[in-house]
Design a protein around this motif. Structure first.
Motif, PDB file in Angstrom:
ATOM      1  N   ALA B 155       0.777  -1.015   0.145  1.00 44.09           N
ATOM      2  CA  ALA B 155       0.021   0.076   0.152  1.00 44.09           C
ATOM      3  C   ALA B 155       0.738   1.032   0.016  1.00 44.09           C
ATOM      4  CB  ALA B 155      -1.040  -0.124   1.315  1.00 44.09           C
ATOM      5  N   ASN B 156       1.963   1.372   0.649  1.00 44.67           N
ATOM      6  CA  ASN B 156       2.745   2.231   0.941  1.00 44.67           C
ATOM      7  C   ASN B 156       3.574   2.631  -0.574  1.00 44.67           C
ATOM      8  OD1 ASN B 156       3.974   4.332   2.315  1.00 44.67           O
ATOM      9  ND2 ASN B 156       5.619   3.223   3.370  1.00 44.67           N
ATOM     10  N   ALA B 157       4.221   1.638  -1.272  1.00 45.39           N
ATOM     11  CA  ALA B 157       4.917   1.446  -2.300  1.00 45.39           C
ATOM     12  C   ALA B 157       4.057   2.093  -3.414  1.00 45.39           C
ATOM     13  CB  ALA B 157       5.525   0.168  -2.547  1.00 45.39           C
ATOM     14  N   LEU B 158       2.732   1.628  -3.517  1.00 45.34           N
ATOM     15  CA  LEU B 158       1.886   1.900  -4.484  1.00 45.34           C
ATOM     16  C   LEU B 158       1.007   3.349  -4.143  1.00 45.34           C
ATOM     17  CD1 LEU B 158       0.916  -1.443  -5.810  1.00 45.34           C
ATOM     18  CD2 LEU B 158       2.748  -0.188  -6.562  1.00 45.34           C
ATOM     19  N   GLN B 159       1.103   3.848  -3.175  1.00 47.94           N
ATOM     20  CA  GLN B 159       0.309   4.724  -2.581  1.00 47.94           C
ATOM     21  C   GLN B 159      -1.089   4.477  -2.928  1.00 47.94           C
ATOM     22  OE1 GLN B 159       1.975   8.522  -3.973  1.00 47.94           O
ATOM     23  NE2 GLN B 159       3.673   8.197  -2.665  1.00 47.94           N
ATOM     24  N   MET B 160      -1.460   3.450  -2.325  1.00 51.63           N
ATOM     25  CA  MET B 160      -3.035   3.020  -2.314  1.00 51.63           C
ATOM     26  C   MET B 160      -3.491   2.862  -0.810  1.00 51.63           C
ATOM     27  SD  MET B 160      -2.645   0.164  -5.330  1.00 51.63           S
ATOM     28  CE  MET B 160      -4.474  -0.478  -5.217  1.00 51.63           C
ATOM     29  N   LYS B 161      -4.632   2.897  -0.597  1.00 52.48           N
ATOM     30  CA  LYS B 161      -5.346   2.260   0.699  1.00 52.48           C
ATOM     31  C   LYS B 161      -5.056   1.036   0.921  1.00 52.48           C
ATOM     32  CE  LYS B 161      -8.410   6.115   1.693  1.00 52.48           C
ATOM     33  NZ  LYS B 161      -9.967   6.644   1.232  1.00 52.48           N
ATOM     34  N   GLU B 162      -4.946   0.529   2.011  1.00 47.89           N
ATOM     35  CA  GLU B 162      -4.706  -1.011   2.455  1.00 47.89           C
ATOM     36  C   GLU B 162      -6.078  -1.785   1.948  1.00 47.89           C
ATOM     37  OE1 GLU B 162      -3.293  -2.576   6.137  1.00 47.89           O
ATOM     38  OE2 GLU B 162      -1.892  -0.865   6.344  1.00 47.89           O
TER      39      GLU B 162
END
Lengths: 212, 184
Positions: B155-162
């Motif tokens: 989620a962090n790497a792709l800048q998405m919500k978990e």
């Protein structure tokens, strides 16, 4: 799908079978000749003096050349129907007609004064010749590419090219009965253009329509 | 079926019997042909290609079936079969926009032991299924299932919500499962 399932399905379909593609090709050639011949007779017809023309070597020689093209293109197209090992495809056979024609030109040049050469080559029917050969050949081309499809051409572009040359040879044979320019110089200048155009169209058609 | 039984003579006999209406002989012919073509396809389709050798086998068998009237009983059948297989291999590469040179001396190599349909294809099949996902799902599935990252990391790497990562991951896996399940 598992390969074993495919084999079971195909095995159960063994009864469905097709004709030999060689027979299909023969039929396509026969129908092509009938179509091109009928189109000629229904439109421009043969030349009025054909009886007298038949007694001259130049007129008869046109048919020797066009029928040689027909025979060589037919043998190559027949070959293209069947998958075979090796990539050898004796395309040079198509040079048989042009080679004969060159010999005819040699004879013509020896017998004709130089002043007449240009006029014999340009003739009176150049534009007509360029139009009629592709027009007579287009239906045969469709039939022959269809016949090619019934085979299993591993080189469909080359097969289509041979179908085009064969269609052109058939068309040229019939057109030659109408054309009043008999000099090998005229034949060599104008006939090949129409035949090669059909060959090129055939190559494109073969490439897309004769894939399997 | 061992390769020693799939000789030129045996194949030709089976095909002749098949053409005169023997369905069992036809099935036996197709099995033999499948073994030989599989061997050739394995050799020709290198590692890292998305082409499955088994697809080549099946396309060749189908072509053999539709074009079996182009074999002439007087002619050797192995060159006929192999040139159909070669045509199908070249076709498979061309459809993927790649060029390939397939040499004509495949006959010798197919006479060695044939290979069975099997696991070698699985990794390629999964790679192909992943490549068929939407871009977003593909990134998530690769990060988690192939690179082994956790859901928060992804989620962090792709800048998405978990939650979005979780949903994309599960949808991606479901798509892959459906696709592979359909093929086998």
């Amino acid at each position: 799908m598992k390969t074993d399932d495919l084999i079971a399905k195909l095995g159960a379909d063994n009864s469905r079978r097709s004709w030999s593609p060689a027979a299909t090709l023969l039929i396509a050639v026969a129908v092509s000749a009938i179509v091109a011949g009928s189109m000629l007779m229904l439109t421009i017809g043969v030349r009025p003096d054909i009886g007298a023309a038949l007694t001259t070597w130049r007129f008869d020689f046109k048919f020797v050349v066009t029928l040689t093209v027909v025979a060589s293109a037919y043998s190559l197209l027949h070959r293209a129907l069947f998958p075979r090992s090796g990539t050898h495809f004796p395309l040079w056979l198509l040079l048989a007609g042009p080679t004969l024609l060159l010999a005819g030109i040699g004879v013509e040049l020896i017998g004709m004064p130089e002043a007449g050469w240009a006029m014999a080559a340009i003739g009176k029917n150049a534009v007509f010749c360029l139009t009629v050969i592709p027009a007579l050949g287009i239906v045969p081309l469709g039939l022959l590419v269809w016949a090619l499809r019934q085979g299993a051409p591993t080189r469909p572009t080359l097969g289509g090219f041979c179908a085009g040359i064969l269609a052109g040879g058939i068309a040229a044979t019939f057109y030659a009965a109408n054309c009043t320019d008999d000099s090998p110089l005229f034949v060599a200048t104008w006939y090949p253009i129409g035949v090669v155009v059909l060959g090129a169209v055939g190559a494109v058609l073969g490439r897309y329509a004769a894939r399997w | 079926m061992g390769s020693e039984t799939c000789t030129e003579e045996r194949l030709a006999d089976l095909m002749r019997a098949a053409l005169s209406g023997d369905d069992a002989a036809y099935t036996a012919f197709l099995r033999c042909a499948a073994d030989l073509v599989r061997r050739m396809a394995r050799r020709r389709v290198g590692e890292g290609s998305t082409i499955l050798p088994e697809d080549i086998v099946q396309e060749t068998l189908l072509a053999v079936h539709l074009k079996r009237h182009t074999w002439r009983a007087k002619e050797p059948i192995l060159p006929w079969l192999m040139s159909i297989a070669r045509y199908k291999i070249v076709d498979a590469f061309r459809r993927r926009g790649q060029r390939v040179y397939v040499s004509v001396d495949d006959l010798a190599e197919v006479l060695a032991a044939p290979v069975k349909e099997g696991e070698v294809d699985d990794a390629r099949q999964i790679e192909r299924a992943v490549a068929g996902l939407s871009h977003g799902q593909q990134r998530v599935v690769r990060a988690i299932a192939i690179e082994g990252r956790s859901i928060p990391e992804t989620a962090n790497a792709l800048q998405m919500k978990e939650t979005a990562v979780r949903v994309a991951f599960h949808r991606g896996l479901a798509t892959i499962a459906a696709r592979i399940g359909r093929q086998t």
